[in-house]
Design an enzyme around this catalytic site. Structure first.
Site, PDB file in Angstrom:
ATOM      1  N   TYR A 207      -7.718  -5.606  -1.029  1.00  0.00           N
ATOM      2  CA  TYR A 207      -6.919  -5.675   0.194  1.00  0.00           C
ATOM      3  C   TYR A 207      -6.512  -7.125   0.445  1.00  0.00           C
ATOM      4  O   TYR A 207      -7.358  -8.021   0.445  1.00  0.00           O
ATOM      5  CB  TYR A 207      -7.720  -5.162   1.396  1.00  0.00           C
ATOM      6  N   SER A 208      -5.215  -7.330   0.679  1.00  0.00           N
ATOM      7  CA  SER A 208      -4.746  -8.679   1.039  1.00  0.00           C
ATOM      8  C   SER A 208      -5.360  -9.072   2.374  1.00  0.00           C
ATOM      9  O   SER A 208      -5.429  -8.263   3.304  1.00  0.00           O
ATOM     10  CB  SER A 208      -3.217  -8.692   1.167  1.00  0.00           C
TER      11      SER A 208
ATOM     12  N   TYR B 213       1.303  -2.908  -4.815  1.00  0.00           N
ATOM     13  CA  TYR B 213       0.169  -2.063  -5.134  1.00  0.00           C
ATOM     14  C   TYR B 213       0.563  -0.592  -5.082  1.00  0.00           C
ATOM     15  O   TYR B 213       1.637  -0.265  -4.594  1.00  0.00           O
ATOM     16  CB  TYR B 213      -0.984  -2.329  -4.158  1.00  0.00           C
TER      17      TYR B 213
ATOM     18  N   CYS C 136       5.613  -8.333  -0.716  1.00  0.00           N
ATOM     19  CA  CYS C 136       4.294  -7.698  -0.666  1.00  0.00           C
ATOM     20  C   CYS C 136       4.420  -6.327  -0.022  1.00  0.00           C
ATOM     21  O   CYS C 136       5.047  -6.177   1.027  1.00  0.00           O
ATOM     22  CB  CYS C 136       3.307  -8.568   0.120  1.00  0.00           C
TER      23      CYS C 136
ATOM     24  N   GLU D 159       3.437  -9.427  -5.015  1.00  0.00           N
ATOM     25  CA  GLU D 159       2.155  -8.723  -5.057  1.00  0.00           C
ATOM     26  C   GLU D 159       2.374  -7.329  -4.480  1.00  0.00           C
ATOM     27  O   GLU D 159       2.565  -7.166  -3.265  1.00  0.00           O
ATOM     28  CB  GLU D 159       1.084  -9.462  -4.267  1.00  0.00           C
TER      29      GLU D 159
END
Length: 377
Positions: free
Chosen positions: A154-155, A377, A335, A375
């Protein structure tokens, strides 16, 4: 430092040193800077046409020049490291931290639930803005009986000083992953996201196993404090950018005085789905020359073709300006979910071709110059 009270047409001038805020005055994450105990003040009445107050403690400034007070942070030793901390805790030996708070971030009409989770790591798992923590949910891995669950990344959604500004906490922005059976339309808990539901269901005092910190891709370059940073997020992808913006605009960091431009594009479903909107809107008011904020609300706004407004449509609206900023050295960050990138890449490629440029060459140059940060996911 000056605090403006425009309704009273007065400028409030702190006297003496920059005092730390009492941390109890803050309740993460929705911070309100009004009525907080700043330094002792004198009030200058702007209605009066008198000359500037002649006092060694008061500097006469125009309203336009007045700056907004920032929050003191500690320990400043967190600024000393030349390299970011990496993988201090690994999956086989994670750090056991404690949940401080869990707060729902979205309104009732948001699809799904997103929570802001503050974790106390006691200063033992330091990190830099843009890095991630790994979380190991409790229980055993169904694919490997007897073994723990795999790590979920998790960012981190806070600066290195955390929401309490003391370097002992980290915050995560987590959307609860829920699965609905397409045939029955009912929720199937057995297929829900294990870690996201564990985090969103956590209570203060609960223990949590974390690893990391990890990641160098999304670190905020600070060698040029006057640089331009274009941040593009969908949903919880806003997490690292919240950290950047708090560092730029909220915290008094002696070694980093931001004077550039930060431009945030945030794509979510509707107004109720906006994350940290109050915080970002305050920066917009306080730092209009240094911050821009554009929202793409897919279920409430239309793009130029009459379709749903996605973040790539917002980018296209400002494409000429964005390309000029990139040509002048701006950093651009992406992101969010992997699915955001194809649409964004297609938009940027189309805009580049309209400008008579090769997108492949431009992208290659941006990566070479370390201006391109992704980034997903």
């Amino acid at each position: 430092m000056f605090h403006l009270t425009l309704s009273q047409a007065a400028v409030t001038v702190p006297i003496g040193s920059d005092l730390s805020l009492r941390r109890s005055a803050f309740k993460a994450p929705n911070l309100n800077f009004r009525d907080k105990p700043w330094a002792p003040v004198l009030t200058l009445d702007l209605k009066a046409n008198s000359s500037c107050l002649r006092s060694r403690n008061v500097v006469c400034m125009s309203v336009q020049q007045a700056s907004v007070p920032k929050v003191s942070v500690s320990p400043l030793e967190l600024e000393d490291a030349k390299e970011p901390p990496l993988n201090l805790y690994k999956p086989k030996e994670p750090y056991t931290a404690t949940i401080v708070s869990v707060e729902r971030l979205v309104g009732p009409k948001a699809p799904g639930e997103t929570c802001h989770i503050v974790i106390d790591h006691g200063g033992n798992v330091p990190y830099w803005e843009g890095q991630s923590y790994g979380v190991i949910p409790p229980g055993e891995n169904p694919k490997k009986p007897g073994a723990p669950h795999n790590v979920r990344l998790y960012s981190i959604a806070s600066t290195r000083y955390g929401d309490s500004f003391d370097g002992k906490t980290a915050s995560l922005c987590v959307r609860r992953a829920v699965y609905y059976d397409p045939e029955t339309g009912k929720e199937d808990p057995s297929k829900n996201g294990v870690c996201s539901n564990f985090l969103c269901d956590s209570k203060p005092g609960d223990k949590i196993k974390i690893t990391g910190p990890s990641g160098k891709i999304m670190l905020l370059p600070e060698d040029d404090p006057n640089a331009t940073h274009i941040m593009i997020a969908t949903g919880t992808g806003v997490a690292p950018f919240r950290g950047y913006l708090r560092r730029m605009f909220m915290e008094s960091v002696p070694t980093y005085k931001f004077g550039g431009l930060a431009w945030l594009f945030l794509g979510v479903a509707n107004s109720d789905s906006l994350l940290y909107d109050e915080e970002f809107s305050k920066y917009l008011t306080d730092y209009p020359d240094n911050f821009r904020y554009d929202r793409a609300l897919s279920r409430e706004q239309k793009n130029k073709n009459g379709g749903k407004m996605y973040v790539q449509d917002k980018i296209e609206e400002y494409s000429d300006e964005i390309f000029k900023l990139l040509d002048n050295g701006a950093h651009i960050y992406f992101c969010g979910l992997k699915g955001m990138m194809p649409g964004i890449q297609d938009t940027l490629k189309r805009v580049a071709e309209q400008r008579g440029e090769s997108w492949e060459e431009k992208l290659s140059q941006l990566k070479k110059n370390k201006q391109w940060h992704v980034e997903v996911y």
